[in-house]
Design a protein around this motif. Structure first.
Motif: not given
Length: 284
Positions: A193, A231, A239
């Motif tokens: 992330v 993503t 996300r």
């Protein structure tokens, strides 16, 4: 050791369907539970489509026995005969805690409970359980059929025997288990992330376009997929949810960029919506 004879999966979205597919391919009987009949039919379609793809790729010679080992229900009472139940509902702390507490009242005394959370504390979720020693995180990765990694997230009260069993189950799926102590974002989400958020900030600032930013990581660091395309595959909404949770626990370095929030608000969620940082024309 083989996988448990019956594996329960709560939630039949992209992740839940993928987890069901993985255990079916390993020889388990899978009972998937969804909240209503429409959602159950959608989950059935996802899993059967995944089995068909495995057959076309040559990974599965005869699909009929696998299909016959799969059933979809709307009543979690079917979990009472499962040796392992994996919760795969949306990434919401309250929703997951309530779902796990309900499942625990149904399953057998020796059944293992697992959550597919990618960021929520295992100890926090275990607080809703009466037997936290049989609970752990089994963090699968999207797309589950193609991914070779499963993160085993161990809470402070998770029993050693449960971890050992989970490690063996993952191996039967032809995936590699990594054991991670419960901590914010575990290992994969925390690192993945952070990279993804910085790539979004770079796009927002005009440092480069999505393809070039991704290519820098794919070619320069040999990542199989760049952070922006990743993503899209994970889902921008997923996300964003993880980033919010990590920002709450770890501070502003995980604060979601404005561009990510805007895209989610606009319904640009990545592959599952047909558009994110890229346009996806494949069947969803």
């Amino acid at each position: 050791m083989s996988v448990p004879g019956i594996v329960g999966v709560l939630g039949g979205g992209r992740m839940g369907a993928g987890i069901a597919h993985a255990f079916l391919m390993a020889g388990a009987r899978v009972r998937l539970v969804e909240r209503d009949q429409d959602s159950a039919e959608a989950a059935r379609t996802r899993v059967l489509a995944s089995i068909e793809k495995s057959t076309l790729r040559g990974d599965l010679a005869e699909p009929r026995p696998v299909i016959e080992s799969f059933a979809v229900h709307v009543d979690p009472a079917v979990f009472e005969s499962a040796g392992l139940v994996i919760e795969a509902v949306p990434e919401d702390r309250t929703l997951k805690a309530q779902a796990l507490a309900h499942i625990e009242q149904i399953v057998a005394h020796d059944a293992v409970l697992a959550t597919n959370t990618s960021s929520i504390s295992i100890d926090d979720l275990a607080a809703s359980l009466t037997r936290p020693e049989r609970f752990l995180g089994l963090h699968f990765f999207n797309p589950v059929p193609a991914s070779t990694l499963v993160e085993l997230v161990v809470g402070s009260r998770t029993g050693r025997a449960v971890v050992d069993s989970a490690r063996e189950w993952v191996a039967t799926l032809r995936k590699t288990p990594v054991v991670i102590r419960d901590s914010p974002g575990f290992a994969s989400s925390r690192l993945g992330v952070l990279l993804g958020l910085e790539a979004i900030r770079m796009l927002e600032e005009g440092v480069g376009d999505a393809a070039d930013i991704d290519a820098a990581m794919e070619l320069g660091y040999r990542h199989p997929m760049g952070p922006l395309r990743t993503t899209d595959v994970v889902g921008l909404d997923v996300r964003l949810g993880i980033a919010k949770e990590l920002a709450r626990q770890l501070g502003p370095r995980f604060e979601p960029p404005r561009l990510l929030r805007q895209m989610v608000d606009a319904g640009k969620l990545g592959r599952k919506s047909g558009e994110g940082f890229y346009v996806w024309n494949e069947e969803r």
